[in-house]
Design a protein around this motif. Structure first.
Motif, short mmCIF file in Angstrom:
data_model
loop_
_atom_site.label_atom_id
_atom_site.label_comp_id
_atom_site.label_asym_id
_atom_site.label_seq_id
_atom_site.Cartn_x
_atom_site.Cartn_y
_atom_site.Cartn_z
N PHE A 164 0.81 -1.22 0.00
CA PHE A 164 0.00 0.00 0.00
C PHE A 164 0.85 1.27 0.00
CE2 PHE A 164 -3.03 -3.04 1.95
CZ PHE A 164 -4.05 -2.93 1.01
N GLY A 165 2.16 1.15 -0.02
CA GLY A 165 3.02 2.33 -0.04
C GLY A 165 3.44 2.76 1.35
N THR A 166 4.24 3.83 1.40
CA THR A 166 4.80 4.29 2.67
C THR A 166 4.15 5.57 3.19
OG1 THR A 166 6.52 5.50 1.45
CG2 THR A 166 7.05 3.25 2.15
N ALA A 167 3.12 6.06 2.52
CA ALA A 167 2.40 7.24 3.05
C ALA A 167 1.74 6.86 4.36
CB ALA A 167 1.37 7.73 2.04
N THR A 168 1.93 7.69 5.38
CA THR A 168 1.43 7.34 6.72
C THR A 168 0.02 7.88 7.00
OG1 THR A 168 2.53 9.29 7.64
CG2 THR A 168 3.75 7.20 7.68
N ASP A 169 -0.49 8.80 6.19
CA ASP A 169 -1.86 9.29 6.42
C ASP A 169 -2.66 9.18 5.12
OD1 ASP A 169 -0.17 11.25 5.38
OD2 ASP A 169 -1.55 12.86 5.91
N LYS A 170 -3.82 8.56 5.23
CA LYS A 170 -4.65 8.32 4.05
C LYS A 170 -6.13 8.47 4.40
CE LYS A 170 -1.53 5.30 1.46
NZ LYS A 170 -1.37 3.97 0.82
N ARG A 171 -6.95 8.39 3.33
CA ARG A 171 -8.40 8.60 3.48
C ARG A 171 -9.14 7.66 2.55
NH1 ARG A 171 -12.02 13.51 1.38
NH2 ARG A 171 -13.35 13.89 3.20
N ILE A 172 -10.17 7.01 3.07
CA ILE A 172 -11.06 6.17 2.28
C ILE A 172 -12.43 6.84 2.24
CG2 ILE A 172 -12.25 3.95 2.18
CD1 ILE A 172 -9.82 2.68 3.49
N TYR A 173 -12.98 6.95 1.03
CA TYR A 173 -14.29 7.59 0.85
C TYR A 173 -15.22 6.58 0.20
CZ TYR A 173 -17.76 11.08 -0.62
OH TYR A 173 -18.90 11.80 -0.80
N LEU A 174 -16.35 6.30 0.85
CA LEU A 174 -17.32 5.34 0.34
C LEU A 174 -18.67 6.04 0.24
CD1 LEU A 174 -17.65 2.37 -0.50
CD2 LEU A 174 -18.22 1.85 1.87
N GLY A 175 -19.19 6.18 -0.98
CA GLY A 175 -20.42 6.95 -1.19
C GLY A 175 -21.64 6.13 -1.52
N LYS A 176 -21.61 4.83 -1.26
CA LYS A 176 -22.71 3.94 -1.61
C LYS A 176 -23.40 3.38 -0.36
CE LYS A 176 -23.63 -0.28 -4.27
NZ LYS A 176 -23.02 -1.38 -5.05
N TYR A 177 -24.72 3.36 -0.39
CA TYR A 177 -25.47 2.76 0.71
C TYR A 177 -25.06 1.30 0.88
CZ TYR A 177 -28.70 6.71 0.11
OH TYR A 177 -29.24 7.97 0.01
N GLY A 178 -25.12 0.80 2.13
CA GLY A 178 -24.84 -0.61 2.33
C GLY A 178 -24.65 -0.96 3.80
N ASP A 179 -24.71 -2.26 4.06
CA ASP A 179 -24.46 -2.81 5.40
C ASP A 179 -23.03 -3.35 5.38
OD1 ASP A 179 -24.68 -3.67 7.96
OD2 ASP A 179 -26.12 -5.28 7.55
N TYR A 180 -22.12 -2.69 6.11
CA TYR A 180 -20.70 -2.96 5.94
C TYR A 180 -20.05 -3.53 7.20
CZ TYR A 180 -21.27 -0.08 1.77
OH TYR A 180 -21.70 0.43 0.57
N LEU A 181 -18.95 -4.25 6.96
CA LEU A 181 -18.06 -4.73 8.01
C LEU A 181 -16.73 -4.03 7.81
CD1 LEU A 181 -17.51 -6.72 10.37
CD2 LEU A 181 -16.62 -8.33 8.63
N ILE A 182 -16.29 -3.28 8.82
CA ILE A 182 -15.05 -2.49 8.72
C ILE A 182 -13.99 -3.18 9.59
CG2 ILE A 182 -14.01 -0.23 9.06
CD1 ILE A 182 -16.97 0.86 9.04
#
Length: 208
Positions: free
Chosen positions: A172-190
């Motif tokens: 996933f690379g060496t960047a230490t700060d990242k962001r995930i954006y999820l714009g779809k409805y759903g029942d999720y497991l994180i």
């Protein structure tokens, strides 16, 4: 007597004629003042009487004002439109390798932000000095541990299908700060998993 009378009359005529031949100096004569008689100027400067003479308006005299300093209007901070679901710092390692949370996203988006602090290791490098007598020296350098990694995985809770994933290390690379954006409805497991890292994770959604 008749001749004497005629001679006297002729002399008088000559005197009067010479007196009437005297001319006024023209405008080209330097000795002329250029002034016109009242009769000559009356046509140009006559006041028809429409205006009434008055006293001129007094002119105000004041010192130049210095610049005025003003504080800009305070703008209230814009409220965060999202609801915070999770805001925590956790150490991941052999004793605590993974966390998992379920969430039914009914008001997208789901935003997951993380900042990774990997375990640092010190290595010694033997080299030769570029200065002076070229002595052998030992240089100490710090690197992230090769065993440090972190992953955020978002799955559909029923099917287990991965819909979003990112992290640090392990491809996933060496960047230490990242962001995930999820714009779809759903029942999720994180799922949050890692090793030899301390991670601050914040999750927000459009509503709950």
């Amino acid at each position: 007597m008749v001749y004497k009378s005629l001679f006297a009359a002729a002399v008088m005529i000559l005197v009067l004629a010479s007196a009437g031949c005297t001319e006024m100096p023209t405008g080209n004569d330097p000795g002329w003042s250029g002034s016109l008689s009242p009769e000559e100027t009356a046509g140009e400067d006559d006041d028809p009487g429409y205006l009434t003479p008055a006293t001129p308006y007094p002119t105000a005299t004041s010192a130049m004002a210095g610049p005025t300093l003003s504080r800009p209007a305070e703008v209230p901070p814009t409220p965060d439109p999202y609801v915070t679901l999770y805001d925590r710092t956790t150490e991941f390692g052999p004793a605590h390798p993974r966390d998992a949370y379920s969430f039914n996203l009914t008001a997208p988006p789901l935003i997951i932000e993380f900042d990774v602090e990997p375990k640092m290791v010190t290595r010694e490098k033997h080299t030769t000095s570029d200065y002076g007598s070229k002595k052998d020296i030992v240089v100490k350098q710090e690197y992230p541990s090769e065993d440090a990694w972190f992953t955020v995985t978002v799955r559909e809770r029923e099917s287990g299908k991965i819909v979003a994933e990112d992290g640090f290390g392990k491809g996933f690379g060496t960047a230490t700060d990242k962001r995930i954006y999820l714009g779809k409805y759903g029942d999720y497991l994180i799922e949050l998993s890692g090793n030899e890292v301390k991670v601050h994770v914040e999750m927000r959604a459009g509503g709950v």
